[in-house]
Design a protein around this motif. Structure first.
Motif, PDB file in Angstrom:
ATOM      1  N   ILE A 179       2.082   1.653  -3.311  1.00 40.09           N
ATOM      2  CA  ILE A 179       1.033   2.212  -4.299  1.00 40.09           C
ATOM      3  C   ILE A 179       0.920   3.661  -4.009  1.00 40.09           C
ATOM      4  O   ILE A 179       0.707   4.871  -4.903  1.00 40.09           O
ATOM      5  N   GLN A 197      -2.981   1.330 -12.309  1.00 41.20           N
ATOM      6  CA  GLN A 197      -1.776   1.233 -13.431  1.00 41.20           C
ATOM      7  C   GLN A 197      -2.292   1.468 -14.781  1.00 41.20           C
ATOM      8  O   GLN A 197      -1.612   2.272 -15.462  1.00 41.20           O
ATOM      9  N   ASN A 235      -4.474  -6.548  -5.758  1.00 37.76           N
ATOM     10  CA  ASN A 235      -3.668  -6.793  -7.284  1.00 37.76           C
ATOM     11  C   ASN A 235      -4.658  -6.150  -8.150  1.00 37.76           C
ATOM     12  O   ASN A 235      -4.167  -5.512  -9.146  1.00 37.76           O
ATOM     13  N   ALA A 282      -4.442  -2.421  -8.024  1.00 40.67           N
ATOM     14  CA  ALA A 282      -3.145  -2.031  -8.645  1.00 40.67           C
ATOM     15  C   ALA A 282      -3.158  -2.047 -10.025  1.00 40.67           C
ATOM     16  O   ALA A 282      -2.661  -1.198 -10.955  1.00 40.67           O
ATOM     17  N   ASP A 283      -3.709  -3.158 -10.713  1.00 40.35           N
ATOM     18  CA  ASP A 283      -3.704  -3.146 -12.256  1.00 40.35           C
ATOM     19  C   ASP A 283      -4.594  -1.929 -12.589  1.00 40.35           C
ATOM     20  O   ASP A 283      -4.250  -1.351 -13.802  1.00 40.35           O
ATOM     21  N   HIS A 299       2.697  -6.529  -6.919  1.00 43.26           N
ATOM     22  CA  HIS A 299       1.516  -7.437  -6.709  1.00 43.26           C
ATOM     23  C   HIS A 299       1.806  -8.423  -5.559  1.00 43.26           C
ATOM     24  O   HIS A 299       3.017  -8.599  -5.213  1.00 43.26           O
ATOM     25  N   TYR A 314       2.795   1.458  -9.094  1.00 39.06           N
ATOM     26  CA  TYR A 314       1.661   0.698  -9.393  1.00 39.06           C
ATOM     27  C   TYR A 314       1.932  -0.835  -9.855  1.00 39.06           C
ATOM     28  O   TYR A 314       1.225  -1.753  -9.929  1.00 39.06           O
ATOM     29  N   ASP A 315       2.978  -0.923 -10.303  1.00 35.52           N
ATOM     30  CA  ASP A 315       3.538  -2.296 -10.797  1.00 35.52           C
ATOM     31  C   ASP A 315       4.088  -2.978  -9.622  1.00 35.52           C
ATOM     32  O   ASP A 315       5.266  -3.579  -9.243  1.00 35.52           O
ATOM     33  N   THR A 348       0.814  -1.211   0.199  1.00 36.89           N
ATOM     34  CA  THR A 348       0.074   0.023   0.145  1.00 36.89           C
ATOM     35  C   THR A 348       0.904   1.296   0.157  1.00 36.89           C
ATOM     36  O   THR A 348       0.412   2.133  -0.963  1.00 36.89           O
TER      37      THR A 348
END
Length: 493
Positions: free
Chosen positions: A218, A250, A243, A246-247, A226, A223-224, A215
């Motif tokens: 982020i 991104q 995840n 995040a995707d 997982h 953002y890359d 976090t």
């Protein structure tokens, strides 16, 4: 308090409460069981005195007349070795045989009432109830006794009463031993619980720490990232959702970067395109202000200013229209009208521009051609598509056709222009995209927003728009507007 210690404390507290409940329950049951078992044995000993005919009873008078002396003395010695003491009393309360050595329980008047009713009295005998014990144990703790008083009847009449007792020290020793074992087991269980809980809690908090670290990444804009996901519990579900987030972030970041790049390109292009007409307008206005333009050229100068002003208005209007559609602020007023008349008017408007490119515009539609759409937006769609064909066609042919389908109207705009590659076809609907960057400065489609706007307007009509193109061979746009009863976004045939 940190989550790890709160969880550890809750685990230990829960196990402690359960261990305490189990210990108290077990000790209580064990204690009762031991006393019940002791009373059962004493009852058996008392029954053996009466039932083995060691006490002689006259069946006519229901009185104790004597004892089998040798047998009762032998049994008395045997029981004494086991610390079991008894006395035999008759129905009047007189002691007929006494081997209690002062350890027999006292019988109160209330006890005699119960005995005559056939009730057996069980007692945990307090030492002061036995006077002899006070003399025997003057300087020592007086021992605790457990005993019972049991009546015996013949012909429904009370014949004899047996008082029998033993030391409760043996039971107490067993009780204390059990308590020690249970205490040891409880302490051991608590220690095991602490270490086990610490391991389990740590395994959970480690995963939470990983989510926390992710976090923070982020929050820093990375953002890359997982999290591992085994898909077994709620934390795995949280990791899976993290995840996905995040995707999504991104993808949004990539889109923002792309939009930012396009915005910069657009601002650069718009500034360049605005500079030319503004410079022209400003130069002509200065010429008119200082009478530098001959009288015969003034009309042409005004036409040039009007032309460039319209270019600037189109640039602004295209962007305003797109933003209204994107923010769902545009309202559609759909109705039925004749599309053939609209297409003929558009041909007349763009004919001059087409001739400058050396193009020929042909319109082929039935008359009338009924279509259900917002009139102004329909004009905007077809104008942009035909204008786009004119822009990218030189010395060619542009054909506009329309036809009725069972549940709507379909239009085709075909040209013999420069065409597009597969990569260009995939991008023409993007805002600010231009298939031919070298022709950005033409007076048609300055902003590169026309086709993106067209697609949005067609979709608001629940219609479809397709494009077919081959490089250096030309392009065909196929636009479908459904009727009132067919607004389910059907594909054009």
């Amino acid at each position: 308090m940190k989550l790890m210690w709160r969880q550890l404390l809750s685990f230990v507290a829960l196990i402690g409460v359960l261990a305490t409940i189990l210990t108290v329950s077990f000790v209580s049951v064990t204690n009762k069981t031991m006393y019940d078992h002791t009373w059962y044995q004493l009852s058996q000993y008392a029954d053996s005195l009466i039932q083995d005919d060691e006490v002689l009873i006259d069946r006519r008078t229901n009185q104790i007349v004597g004892f089998q002396q040798q047998a009762i003395d032998s049994k008395s010695k045997l029981l004494s070795r086991q610390n079991v003491y008894f006395a035999v009393l008759d129905a009047k309360g007189r002691t007929r045989y006494d081997n209690s050595q002062g350890y027999s329980p006292q019988i109160s008047p209330a006890d005699w009432k119960k005995l005559r009713k056939g009730k057996t009295i069980k007692k945990q005998i307090a030492s002061p109830d036995v006077k002899v014990l006070q003399k025997k144990h003057q300087n020592m703790p007086i021992p605790q006794m457990i005993g019972m008083i049991k009546p015996y009847f013949f012909n429904h009449k009370l014949v004899a009463v047996v008082t029998i007792s033993t030391f409760s020290s043996t039971a107490r020793q067993i009780y204390q031993l059990i308590m020690q074992k249970m205490l040891f087991a409880t302490v051991a269980a608590m220690l095991i619980a602490v270490f086990t809980s610490l391991f389990l809690v740590r395994s959970i908090t480690k995963r939470i720490d990983k989510i926390n670290q992710a976090t923070n990444e982020i929050a820093k804009g990375n953002y890359d990232i997982h999290l591992s996901n085994r898909g077994k519990d709620e934390l795995d579900d949280l990791s899976n959702n993290f995840n996905k987030m995040a995707d999504s972030l991104q993808a949004s970041q990539d889109e923002i970067q792309q939009q930012e790049e396009r915005r910069k390109e657009f601002l650069t292009d718009a500034a360049h395109e605005m500079r030319t007409p503004l410079t022209t307008i400003n130069g002509l206005l200065e010429g008119l202000a200082y009478d530098a333009i001959p009288e015969e050229d003034r009309k042409h100068s005004i036409e040039l200013m009007q032309h460039d002003t319209k270019r600037l208005i189109r640039l602004v209007n295209d962007n305003l229209s797109y933003e209204k559609i994107r923010t769902n602020q545009i309202k559609m007023d759909r109705r039925i009208f004749d599309a053939s008349e609209v297409l003929t008017n558009l041909k007349d408007q763009l004919e001059t521009n087409a001739r400058e490119q050396g193009d020929v515009i042909e319109v082929e539609t039935p008359r009338p051609l009924r279509v259900y759409a917002d009139h102004d937006r329909f004009v905007q769609v077809m104008f942009n598509v035909i204008q786009n064909a004119v822009q990218f066609t030189k010395n060619g042919h542009i054909k506009v056709t329309g036809e009725r389908l069972p549940q709507g109207a379909q239009f085709k705009v075909s040209d013999t222009g420069i065409g597009m590659t597969e990569d260009q076809l995939n991008k023409i609907w993007e805002r600010f995209y231009k298939a031919d960057r070298s022709r950005m400065n033409t007076k048609y489609g300055e902003s590169g927003i026309g086709l993106s706007l067209v697609r949005q307007l067609v979709e608001l009509h629940h219609g479809t728009i397709k494009v077919q193109s081959k490089i250096n061979k030309g392009t065909t746009f196929i636009i479908y507007f459904p009727d009132r009863s067919d607004n389910s976004n059907k594909t054009a045939k």
